[in-house]
Write a protein that holds these residues in place. Structure first.
Motif, PDB file in Angstrom:
ATOM      1  N   PRO A  49       0.824  -1.210   0.000  1.00  0.00           N
ATOM      2  CA  PRO A  49       0.000   0.000   0.000  1.00  0.00           C
ATOM      3  C   PRO A  49       0.860   1.263   0.000  1.00  0.00           C
ATOM      4  CG  PRO A  49       0.092  -0.947   2.192  1.00  0.00           C
ATOM      5  CD  PRO A  49       0.756  -1.941   1.284  1.00  0.00           C
ATOM      6  N   ARG A  50       0.357   2.321  -0.627  1.00  0.00           N
ATOM      7  CA  ARG A  50       1.061   3.605  -0.589  1.00  0.00           C
ATOM      8  C   ARG A  50       0.852   4.305   0.747  1.00  0.00           C
ATOM      9  NH1 ARG A  50       0.313   6.553  -6.501  1.00  0.00           N
ATOM     10  NH2 ARG A  50       0.985   4.791  -7.780  1.00  0.00           N
ATOM     11  N   SER A  51      -0.211   3.942   1.419  1.00  0.00           N
ATOM     12  CA  SER A  51      -0.509   4.510   2.734  1.00  0.00           C
ATOM     13  C   SER A  51      -1.393   3.534   3.474  1.00  0.00           C
ATOM     14  CB  SER A  51      -1.216   5.862   2.573  1.00  0.00           C
ATOM     15  OG  SER A  51      -1.721   6.327   3.808  1.00  0.00           O
ATOM     16  N   LEU A  52      -1.396   3.650   4.801  1.00  0.00           N
ATOM     17  CA  LEU A  52      -2.287   2.826   5.628  1.00  0.00           C
ATOM     18  C   LEU A  52      -3.379   3.663   6.277  1.00  0.00           C
ATOM     19  CD1 LEU A  52       0.432   0.529   7.201  1.00  0.00           C
ATOM     20  CD2 LEU A  52      -1.371  -0.192   5.618  1.00  0.00           C
ATOM     21  N   ARG A  53      -3.496   4.908   5.860  1.00  0.00           N
ATOM     22  CA  ARG A  53      -4.553   5.776   6.387  1.00  0.00           C
ATOM     23  C   ARG A  53      -5.860   5.499   5.674  1.00  0.00           C
ATOM     24  NH1 ARG A  53      -3.014  11.933   6.335  1.00  0.00           N
ATOM     25  NH2 ARG A  53      -5.224  11.923   6.958  1.00  0.00           N
ATOM     26  N   LEU A  54      -6.858   5.072   6.421  1.00  0.00           N
ATOM     27  CA  LEU A  54      -8.141   4.703   5.833  1.00  0.00           C
ATOM     28  C   LEU A  54      -8.928   5.910   5.349  1.00  0.00           C
ATOM     29  CD1 LEU A  54      -9.170   1.968   8.434  1.00  0.00           C
ATOM     30  CD2 LEU A  54      -8.307   1.603   6.109  1.00  0.00           C
ATOM     31  N   ASP A  55      -8.558   7.102   5.818  1.00  0.00           N
ATOM     32  CA  ASP A  55      -9.248   8.322   5.408  1.00  0.00           C
ATOM     33  C   ASP A  55      -8.358   9.224   4.570  1.00  0.00           C
ATOM     34  OD1 ASP A  55      -7.466   8.964   7.376  1.00  0.00           O
ATOM     35  OD2 ASP A  55      -8.834  10.256   8.510  1.00  0.00           O
ATOM     36  N   GLY A  56      -7.276   8.680   4.022  1.00  0.00           N
ATOM     37  CA  GLY A  56      -6.313   9.482   3.289  1.00  0.00           C
ATOM     38  C   GLY A  56      -6.484   9.412   1.790  1.00  0.00           C
ATOM     39  N   LYS A  57      -5.471   9.906   1.068  1.00  0.00           N
ATOM     40  CA  LYS A  57      -5.503   9.985  -0.390  1.00  0.00           C
ATOM     41  C   LYS A  57      -5.564   8.594  -1.027  1.00  0.00           C
ATOM     42  CE  LYS A  57      -2.721  11.805  -4.233  1.00  0.00           C
ATOM     43  NZ  LYS A  57      -1.476  12.552  -4.606  1.00  0.00           N
ATOM     44  N   TYR A  58      -4.945   7.628  -0.383  1.00  0.00           N
ATOM     45  CA  TYR A  58      -4.909   6.255  -0.936  1.00  0.00           C
ATOM     46  C   TYR A  58      -5.760   5.317  -0.086  1.00  0.00           C
ATOM     47  CZ  TYR A  58      -0.910   8.404  -3.255  1.00  0.00           C
ATOM     48  OH  TYR A  58      -0.103   9.242  -3.976  1.00  0.00           O
ATOM     49  N   ALA A  59      -6.974   5.757   0.183  1.00  0.00           N
ATOM     50  CA  ALA A  59      -7.857   5.017   1.091  1.00  0.00           C
ATOM     51  C   ALA A  59      -8.171   3.620   0.567  1.00  0.00           C
ATOM     52  CB  ALA A  59      -9.142   5.803   1.318  1.00  0.00           C
ATOM     53  N   ASP A  60      -8.311   3.469  -0.753  1.00  0.00           N
ATOM     54  CA  ASP A  60      -8.647   2.143  -1.303  1.00  0.00           C
ATOM     55  C   ASP A  60      -7.524   1.141  -1.026  1.00  0.00           C
ATOM     56  OD1 ASP A  60     -11.012   3.159  -2.219  1.00  0.00           O
ATOM     57  OD2 ASP A  60     -10.384   3.340  -4.317  1.00  0.00           O
ATOM     58  N   GLY A  61      -6.278   1.576  -1.237  1.00  0.00           N
ATOM     59  CA  GLY A  61      -5.150   0.698  -0.957  1.00  0.00           C
ATOM     60  C   GLY A  61      -5.036   0.373   0.517  1.00  0.00           C
ATOM     61  N   ALA A  62      -5.328   1.353   1.372  1.00  0.00           N
ATOM     62  CA  ALA A  62      -5.283   1.130   2.812  1.00  0.00           C
ATOM     63  C   ALA A  62      -6.362   0.138   3.238  1.00  0.00           C
ATOM     64  CB  ALA A  62      -5.450   2.448   3.552  1.00  0.00           C
ATOM     65  N   ALA A  63      -7.546   0.255   2.642  1.00  0.00           N
ATOM     66  CA  ALA A  63      -8.635  -0.670   2.977  1.00  0.00           C
ATOM     67  C   ALA A  63      -8.278  -2.092   2.543  1.00  0.00           C
ATOM     68  CB  ALA A  63      -9.931  -0.216   2.310  1.00  0.00           C
ATOM     69  N   ALA A  64      -7.640  -2.225   1.378  1.00  0.00           N
ATOM     70  CA  ALA A  64      -7.215  -3.556   0.922  1.00  0.00           C
ATOM     71  C   ALA A  64      -6.169  -4.133   1.866  1.00  0.00           C
ATOM     72  CB  ALA A  64      -6.666  -3.469  -0.501  1.00  0.00           C
ATOM     73  N   ALA A  65      -5.243  -3.285   2.327  1.00  0.00           N
ATOM     74  CA  ALA A  65      -4.238  -3.740   3.281  1.00  0.00           C
ATOM     75  C   ALA A  65      -4.888  -4.133   4.605  1.00  0.00           C
ATOM     76  CB  ALA A  65      -3.199  -2.642   3.509  1.00  0.00           C
ATOM     77  N   GLN A  66      -5.898  -3.394   5.016  1.00  0.00           N
ATOM     78  CA  GLN A  66      -6.602  -3.739   6.249  1.00  0.00           C
ATOM     79  C   GLN A  66      -7.239  -5.126   6.138  1.00  0.00           C
ATOM     80  OE1 GLN A  66     -10.269  -1.609   7.196  1.00  0.00           O
ATOM     81  NE2 GLN A  66      -9.586  -1.419   9.337  1.00  0.00           N
ATOM     82  N   GLY A  67      -7.836  -5.398   4.983  1.00  0.00           N
ATOM     83  CA  GLY A  67      -8.424  -6.711   4.778  1.00  0.00           C
ATOM     84  C   GLY A  67      -7.377  -7.815   4.836  1.00  0.00           C
ATOM     85  N   ALA A  68      -6.219  -7.571   4.239  1.00  0.00           N
ATOM     86  CA  ALA A  68      -5.151  -8.567   4.261  1.00  0.00           C
ATOM     87  C   ALA A  68      -4.628  -8.783   5.679  1.00  0.00           C
ATOM     88  CB  ALA A  68      -4.016  -8.128   3.336  1.00  0.00           C
ATOM     89  N   LEU A  69      -4.497  -7.706   6.449  1.00  0.00           N
ATOM     90  CA  LEU A  69      -4.030  -7.819   7.835  1.00  0.00           C
ATOM     91  C   LEU A  69      -5.035  -8.586   8.692  1.00  0.00           C
ATOM     92  CD1 LEU A  69      -2.562  -4.240   8.298  1.00  0.00           C
ATOM     93  CD2 LEU A  69      -1.291  -6.374   8.569  1.00  0.00           C
ATOM     94  N   VAL A  97      10.447  -3.025  10.536  1.00  0.00           N
ATOM     95  CA  VAL A  97      11.860  -2.667  10.392  1.00  0.00           C
ATOM     96  C   VAL A  97      12.016  -1.759   9.171  1.00  0.00           C
ATOM     97  CG1 VAL A  97      14.227  -3.525  10.347  1.00  0.00           C
ATOM     98  CG2 VAL A  97      12.388  -5.022  11.156  1.00  0.00           C
ATOM     99  N   ALA A  98      12.301  -0.490   9.392  1.00  0.00           N
ATOM    100  CA  ALA A  98      12.574   0.444   8.289  1.00  0.00           C
ATOM    101  C   ALA A  98      11.529   0.304   7.184  1.00  0.00           C
ATOM    102  CB  ALA A  98      13.985   0.206   7.728  1.00  0.00           C
ATOM    103  N   TYR A  99      10.260   0.338   7.580  1.00  0.00           N
ATOM    104  CA  TYR A  99       9.173   0.133   6.630  1.00  0.00           C
ATOM    105  C   TYR A  99       8.985   1.348   5.732  1.00  0.00           C
ATOM    106  CZ  TYR A  99       4.342  -0.663   5.011  1.00  0.00           C
ATOM    107  OH  TYR A  99       3.204  -0.807   4.261  1.00  0.00           O
ATOM    108  N   GLY A 100       8.958   2.530   6.299  1.00  0.00           N
ATOM    109  CA  GLY A 100       8.814   3.738   5.490  1.00  0.00           C
ATOM    110  C   GLY A 100       7.430   4.337   5.474  1.00  0.00           C
ATOM    111  N   LEU A 101       6.449   3.690   6.129  1.00  0.00           N
ATOM    112  CA  LEU A 101       5.112   4.253   6.272  1.00  0.00           C
ATOM    113  C   LEU A 101       4.772   4.399   7.744  1.00  0.00           C
ATOM    114  CD1 LEU A 101       2.824   2.432   3.656  1.00  0.00           C
ATOM    115  CD2 LEU A 101       3.912   4.672   3.456  1.00  0.00           C
ATOM    116  N   ILE A 102       4.014   5.445   8.064  1.00  0.00           N
ATOM    117  CA  ILE A 102       3.520   5.628   9.423  1.00  0.00           C
ATOM    118  C   ILE A 102       2.386   4.639   9.671  1.00  0.00           C
ATOM    119  CG2 ILE A 102       2.339   7.239  10.968  1.00  0.00           C
ATOM    120  CD1 ILE A 102       3.818   9.499   9.535  1.00  0.00           C
ATOM    121  N   LEU A 103       2.421   3.966  10.819  1.00  0.00           N
ATOM    122  CA  LEU A 103       1.352   3.030  11.168  1.00  0.00           C
ATOM    123  C   LEU A 103       0.263   3.763  11.941  1.00  0.00           C
ATOM    124  CD1 LEU A 103       3.237  -0.212  12.296  1.00  0.00           C
ATOM    125  CD2 LEU A 103       2.708   0.600   9.992  1.00  0.00           C
TER     126      LEU A 103
END
Length: 342
Positions: free
Chosen positions: A76-96, A107-113
């Motif tokens: 995902p480009r972001s994990l913010r469910l209310d952000g610019k890439y909300a669709d990708g974040a929602a897909a990541a949420q489903g996978a998690l 470890v050195a992921y590069g995205l804010i959780l």
């Protein structure tokens, strides 16, 4: 923070972890956890980035390892469910949610959780951070430790919270910083420490014996991201400080100077024992021989021993001088003189 989760112990199943990381430093930790028997149903890593001369999309080291070992990968480009890439974040949420992991190792992921990610695994999210917290919170702890001349650094395993590397410490391991260490060499000595520490902490967490310790309020420093603009050598600094920056910026972005508009990268040096005369300008080349280029600094003299010109290779100074003329009284870092009109 911990609500200890006993499913794996009760059913004699391997602990399930989600792994989130991107560079080689993270890949080393992922490999150790995988080879130690932890089940990794999902790996999060940054999207593929252009790299190399052809600027082709390249998978991160973590993604390459995950795919080679049959692990599911989400980018995902972001994990913010209310952000610019909300669709990708929602897909990541489903996978998690589908992964049903006991813990997440970051470890050195590069995205804010976001908080919803931090709250999801029963054992929480553990972060492998390459410094002795609270010193060097932030993006570039290895670089900044060398740049500052630290004599010691290490790995801190931390329970993640919403702050920037502010969570409780779980385990720490120190390592001396050698006066010859570059970011590359120190990275390679630190990288193998994180995986075993995470494995130990996860086992202790599952058995209820892990004891988080709050970070002290004193000694907090921030390791800001390395910018390319920092690469230019400021010859008014002391020789020791310039040397530390040369080592800190190896391999990226590389410490550089210029002569008549041409960039020269400096990869290695020695501190010269001779004293600099006060009337000599900073960046002034004092002498040149096959052992090095001796340059006046704000305090002391630096002997440059490995150099590189644009498009070339790193060369010992004796080889470099065969194709690039450096002479005493030239001034490194000075602006090129304007062309004279006819």
């Amino acid at each position: 923070m911990f609500c200890f989760f006993y499913r794996a112990l009760a059913l004699n199943l391997p602990m399930k972890i989600v792994f989130a990381g991107t560079p080689e430093f993270a890949r080393v930790a992922l490999q150790h956890l995988h080879e130690s028997g932890f089940e990794v149903p999902l790996v999060l890593t940054q999207p593929d980035r252009p790299a190399g001369r052809g600027m082709k999309l390249q998978a991160s080291p973590v993604k390459q390892y995950a795919l080679a070992h049959g692990m599911a990968v989400a980018q995902p480009r972001s994990l913010r469910l209310d952000g610019k890439y909300a669709d990708g974040a929602a897909a990541a949420q489903g996978a998690l949610l589908a992964a049903r992991a006991d813990a997440m190792v970051v470890v050195a992921y590069g995205l804010i959780l976001p908080q919803w990610v931090l709250d999801l695994p029963p054992l929480g999210c553990l972060n492998i951070h390459a410094s002795l917290l609270p010193r060097w919170r932030g993006a570039a702890p290895i670089h900044r430790a060398i740049e500052a001349g630290d004599l010691e650094t290490g790995i801190t395993l931390m329970q993640m919270d919403a702050g920037l590397d502010t969570g409780d410490m779980l385990l720490r391991q120190s390592l001396p910083v050698a006066d010859t260490d570059t970011t590359a060499t120190l990275h390679d000595r630190l990288a193998p420490l994180g995986g075993p520490m995470a494995a130990q902490a996860l086992q202790q967490a599952a058995s209820g014996t892990l004891q988080p310790v709050p970070q002290p309020a004193e000694g907090v420093t921030y390791a800001h991201k390395i910018e390319k603009a920092e690469s230019a050598i400021d010859w008014s600094l002391p020789a020791q400080a310039i040397g530390q920056r040369i080592r800190a910026f190896d391999p990226f972005p590389g410490a550089s100077t210029s002569l008549n508009g041409e960039v020269i990268k400096v990869w290695d040096y020695q501190i010269d024992s001779c004293q600099r005369k006060p009337d000599v300008p900073c960046g002034h080349i004092l002498s040149v021989n096959e052992s090095g280029v001796h340059v006046a600094c704000g305090q002391g003299v630096l002997c440059l021993t490995v150099l590189q010109r644009a498009g070339g290779k790193r060369l010992p100074v004796a080889q470099f001088l065969r194709g690039f003329d450096l002479q005493p009284c030239m001034v490194l870092g000075a602006a090129a003189a304007p062309a004279q009109s006819a």
